[in-house]
Design a protein around this motif. Structure first.
Motif, short mmCIF file in Angstrom:
data_model
loop_
_atom_site.label_atom_id
_atom_site.label_comp_id
_atom_site.label_asym_id
_atom_site.label_seq_id
_atom_site.Cartn_x
_atom_site.Cartn_y
_atom_site.Cartn_z
N SER A 107 -2.06 2.46 -7.65
CA SER A 107 -1.60 1.12 -7.29
C SER A 107 -2.56 0.05 -7.79
N ARG A 108 -3.86 0.37 -7.82
CA ARG A 108 -4.84 -0.62 -8.25
C ARG A 108 -4.65 -1.00 -9.72
N GLY A 129 3.81 0.59 -2.82
CA GLY A 129 4.45 1.19 -1.67
C GLY A 129 4.87 2.64 -1.80
N TRP A 130 4.61 3.26 -2.93
CA TRP A 130 5.09 4.63 -3.15
C TRP A 130 4.37 5.61 -2.22
N GLY A 131 5.15 6.35 -1.43
CA GLY A 131 4.57 7.32 -0.51
C GLY A 131 4.04 6.72 0.77
N GLY A 132 4.24 5.40 0.97
CA GLY A 132 3.74 4.73 2.16
C GLY A 132 4.83 4.63 3.23
N PRO A 133 4.62 3.82 4.26
CA PRO A 133 3.44 3.00 4.49
C PRO A 133 2.30 3.78 5.14
N PHE A 140 0.84 -1.20 0.00
CA PHE A 140 0.00 0.00 0.00
C PHE A 140 0.88 1.25 0.00
N GLY A 141 0.61 2.15 -0.94
CA GLY A 141 1.35 3.40 -1.00
C GLY A 141 0.67 4.48 -0.19
#
Length: 286
Positions: free
Chosen positions: A220-221, A227-231, A211-212
Motif C-alpha cells: 500500500s505504501r 484496503g485490500w485484506g482489511g480493515p 489500510f489493508g
C-alpha cells in the motif's frame, strides 16, 4: 533546489512532531533533507556527512552496545555466554574503517575463563565477528528459520573453542554503510499515519478503506493497493506500534541506525474531497 509539494512537506512535518523518539525524528528529517538536496551532489555530500557525524555522536554508549551484544549471545548460546568477551574499539584502531577483531583471550587457559575476545566499532560489528567465528571456526550456520535457522550442533563445549592464529583476525567493513531490508519489508508505522491523517480530518471509517490487511500494508505504501485484506482493528495497530518501539530500541542498543519510511505520496481517497483543490492523482491498474 527542487520544490516539494506543500502537502508532502506537511505530512513529513506532522510525522516529525508527533511523539517519535529522537532517533526516529532524526531520520525522518534525514529523508526530507535528501529530497531537498538531491539535485546537487556536492551539497548532498556535505549535508549527509554532517548528518552522519550527528548520528555517530548520538549512537548508544559502548556499555549499552556491549550489554546488547551479550544479550544476543545469551539468547543464541545460553550455555556458552562465559566463553566470549566483547569490547568496543575506535575506527582508528581498525585502520580508519569499521571492523571487528577476533583474538584468543589472554585468560583462556583458566577454568571457566573467556576463551575468545571479539571487539568491534559497534555492537553490530561485534555480532558480525561472533557470526564469523562460529561459521568459519566452529562450522555452524545462523540464518532465518526458512533458510536453515540456527544450526549450532557443531559448536564445541565451553573450554574447547578452537583458537585463532596468534596474530588474531581483523576484518574491515568493505563499504561504510550496508542497508538491511527496504521500505516495504515490514509494516509497523500505520498507527503513526493514523494520527497524521486524522489531523487532516480523515475519519476512522475512511482509514478502514485505506489500510489493508497485515500482509499487504507494505504494498500500500507504494500506491498499489487500498484496503485490500482489511480493515485492521485498532488493537492490532496499537500492538504494532509497541512492537516498533521495541525493535527500534533494540536496534539503537546494538549501535544500528534505524531508517524509517517517510511520506511516499499515497493518501486516502477521502483526502481529495476534504481538499478539493489539492493535486491528487489516481494511479491506473498495474
Amino acid at each position: 533546489m527542487p520544490i516539494i509539494s506543500l502537502l508532502e512537506f506537511q505530512f513529513q512535518l506532522q510525522l516529525f512532531t508527533h511523539g517519535l523518539s529522537l532517533c526516529c525524528r532524526f531520520f525522518l528529517l534525514f529523508s526530507l533533507l535528501l529530497s531537498l538536496i538531491r539535485q546537487s551532489s556536492t551539497i548532498g555530500v556535505t549535508y549527509i556527512s554532517r548528518l552522519l557525524e550527528i548520528q555517530d555522536r548520538e549512537r548508544a554508549p559502548p556499555s549499552v552496545q556491549i550489554a546488547a551484544a551479550y544479550g544476543v549471545l545469551h539468547r543464541l548460546l545460553p550455555s556458552h555466554s562465559s566463553s566470549f568477551e566483547f569490547g568496543i574499539v575506535s575506527k582508528e584502531q581498525c585502520g580508519g574503517d569499521s571492523c571487528f577483531m577476533i583474538s584468543n583471550h589472554p585468560s583462556s587457559s583458566g577454568h571457566g575463563a573467556p576463551e575468545i575476545l571479539i571487539t568491534g566499532v559497534t555492537g553490530v560489528e561485534i555480532m558480525a565477528g561472533l557470526h564469523w567465528y562460529l561459521k568459519y571456526w566452529c562450522g555452524s550456520h545462523i540464518s532465518w528459520d526458512k533458510t536453515g535457522g540456527a544450526q549450532l550442533l557443531s559448536v564445541p563445549d565451553s573450554g574447547s573453542f578452537p583458537h585463532v592464529q596468534e596474530a588474531g583476525i581483523l576484518i574491515q567493513r568493505p563499504i561504510p554503510w550496508n542497508y538491511y531490508q527496504n521500505a516495504v519489508t515490514s509494516s509497523w508505522q500505520e498507527a503513526i499515519w493514523q494520527k497524521v491523517f486524522r489531523n487532516f480530518n480523515i475519519s476512522h471509517l475512511d482509514l478502514k478503506d485505506f489500510f489493508g490487511g497485515p500482509a499487504f500494508l507494505s504494498w500500500s505504501r507504494m500506491g498499489n493497493l487500498h484496503g485490500w485484506g482489511g480493515p485492521l482493528p485498532q488493537s492490532w495497530l496499537d500492538q504494532q506500534l509497541l512492537l516498533q518501539k521495541k525493535i527500534l530500541a533494540r536496534m539503537y542498543e546494538l549501535g544500528m541506525t534505524p531508517v524509517l519510511p517517510a511520506f511516499s505520496g499515497n493518501v486516502p481517497a477521502a483526502l481529495k474531497y476534504i481538499f478539493p483543490s489539492a493535486k491528487i492523482t489516481r494511479l491506473g491498474n498495474w
